[in-house]
Design an enzyme around this catalytic site. Structure first.
Site, short mmCIF file in Angstrom:
data_model
loop_
_atom_site.label_atom_id
_atom_site.label_comp_id
_atom_site.label_asym_id
_atom_site.label_seq_id
_atom_site.Cartn_x
_atom_site.Cartn_y
_atom_site.Cartn_z
CB CYS A 93 -2.68 1.11 -2.64
SG CYS A 93 -2.77 2.87 -2.92
CG ASP B 288 -1.79 1.23 1.31
OD1 ASP B 288 -2.43 1.52 0.28
OD2 ASP B 288 -1.83 1.91 2.34
CB SER B 289 0.22 4.73 -0.89
OG SER B 289 -1.02 4.81 -0.20
CB CYS C 221 -9.89 5.12 -0.55
SG CYS C 221 -8.56 5.80 0.45
CD GLU D 122 -2.82 8.77 6.71
OE1 GLU D 122 -1.90 9.59 6.86
OE2 GLU D 122 -2.72 7.73 6.02
CG HIS E 252 -7.10 6.03 4.59
ND1 HIS E 252 -6.24 5.36 3.75
CD2 HIS E 252 -6.31 6.79 5.42
CE1 HIS E 252 -4.99 5.71 4.05
NE2 HIS E 252 -5.01 6.57 5.04
N1 DGL Z 1 -3.93 3.97 0.08
C1 DGL Z 1 -4.53 5.01 -0.71
C2 DGL Z 1 -5.76 4.45 -1.42
O1 DGL Z 1 -6.30 3.43 -1.07
C3 DGL Z 1 -4.90 6.22 0.13
C4 DGL Z 1 -3.73 7.06 0.52
C5 DGL Z 1 -3.01 7.66 -0.66
O2 DGL Z 1 -3.51 8.61 -1.30
O3 DGL Z 1 -1.94 7.16 -0.96
O4 DGL Z 1 -6.19 5.01 -2.39
#
Ligand code: DGL
Length: 282
Positions: free
Chosen positions: A74, A11-12, A187, A153, A189
């Site tokens: 991600c 993931d990012s 996403c 976050e 989150h």
């Molecule tokens: N993990 C990213 C997503 O699911 C969210 C955070 C980011 O923008 O990197 O899109």
């Protein structure tokens, strides 16, 4: 037939831990090696080219572990060109778009599906393409929600948080006006905002959790390939991040209280090689 090699998850940042939570519930015996690119998060505001080049580096690092499959947890990275990347690897690469689109197409009664995600994820059009391929008659309304990642976050995702409720209501208003009956949470989150989103959309709207769907899809892929883990005990966990381990510890519990039980290590970018490496043992 079984295969005890690890599943790589990337993931990012830390959001992908929501997918690890689902993987842990569904496939507790699998070993997981997680990489969160916490030094370069967010991906959701970046161009497709940048996201793709980051992804290749993230995957190259996970490949140093002889993984048997890769989960792109991600949402943003999954929309950036997964079909392109899939061809480059000789293990299954499972992203969130296809499984979430399939679940949404199966859930909708009205044929009107909504999608929320980062700017890059929504801008890519990847969900629209997947949904129309699966069910050509569907209409799709997509809304990017750039303020939701920072809210989560900062621990502002709980029901009763007036700021989060206001922001969610504003983002969801056009989707409500469009009469959707199914909403893809595209996403990592957004599962943490689930209560607020559910309250705003009302009981008639089915919420599709992309992390849950990717876990289901991985389970299918591994079982079709005879590659489920054969061990009796729960699979080990290792976590790697490109920024501080302390930052991981502080935030991880927000995303996945039950699954953050393995070793957390920091990796460094070897600029000359353009690759993430583990620092030498001290
Ligand atoms: N993990 C990213 C997503 O699911 C969210 C955070 C980011 O923008 O990197 O899109």
């Amino acid at each position: 037939m079984s295969d005890d090699r690890a599943v790589g998850v990337f993931d990012s940042g830390l959001g992908g831990l929501t997918a690890v939570r689902e993987l842990t519930r569904l496939l507790p015996r699998e070993e997981i090696v997680y990489f969160g690119d916490t030094a370069r998060v967010p991906y959701g505001t970046r161009s497709r080219e940048t996201i793709l080049s980051y992804m290749r580096q993230d995957i190259a690092f996970l490949m140093t572990f002889d993984i048997k499959a890769l989960v792109v947890a991600c949402g943003t990275a999954s929309t950036a060109g997964l079909p392109l990347l899939e061809r480059d690897y000789d293990f299954p690469v499972v992203g969130v778009v296809e499984p979430a689109a399939r679940a949404a197409a199966a859930a909708t009664r009205s044929g009107r599906v909504g999608l929320i995600g980062t700017e890059a994820a929504v801008g890519s059009g990847a969900y629209e393409r997947a949904l129309r391929r699966i069910a050509p008659g569907l209409s799709v309304r997509a809304q990017s929600c750039p303020l939701l990642v920072p809210l989560v976050e900062n621990g502002r995702g709980r029901r009763g948080d007036r700021v989060a409720e206001l922001v969610v209501a504003e983002y969801l208003a056009p989707l409500q006006a469009g009469g959707i009956d199914t909403l893809i949470l595209g996403c990592t989150h957004y599962p943490l905002l689930r209560d607020i989103i559910a309250d705003a959309m009302g009981p008639g709207v089915v919420l599709i959790d992309a992390g849950r769907e990717v876990a289901r899809r991985l389970s299918e892929v591994l079982s079709e390939g005879g590659a489920l883990a054969g061990r009796a005990a729960p699979g080990p966990r290792r976590y790697f991040v490109s920024d501080s381990v302390e930052g991981f510890a502080r935030r991880a519990a927000l995303f996945c209280p039950e699954a953050v039980d393995g070793r957390v290590e920091k990796v460094e970018m070897d600029i000359a090689a353009g690759a993430f490496v583990l620092p030498p043992e001290t």
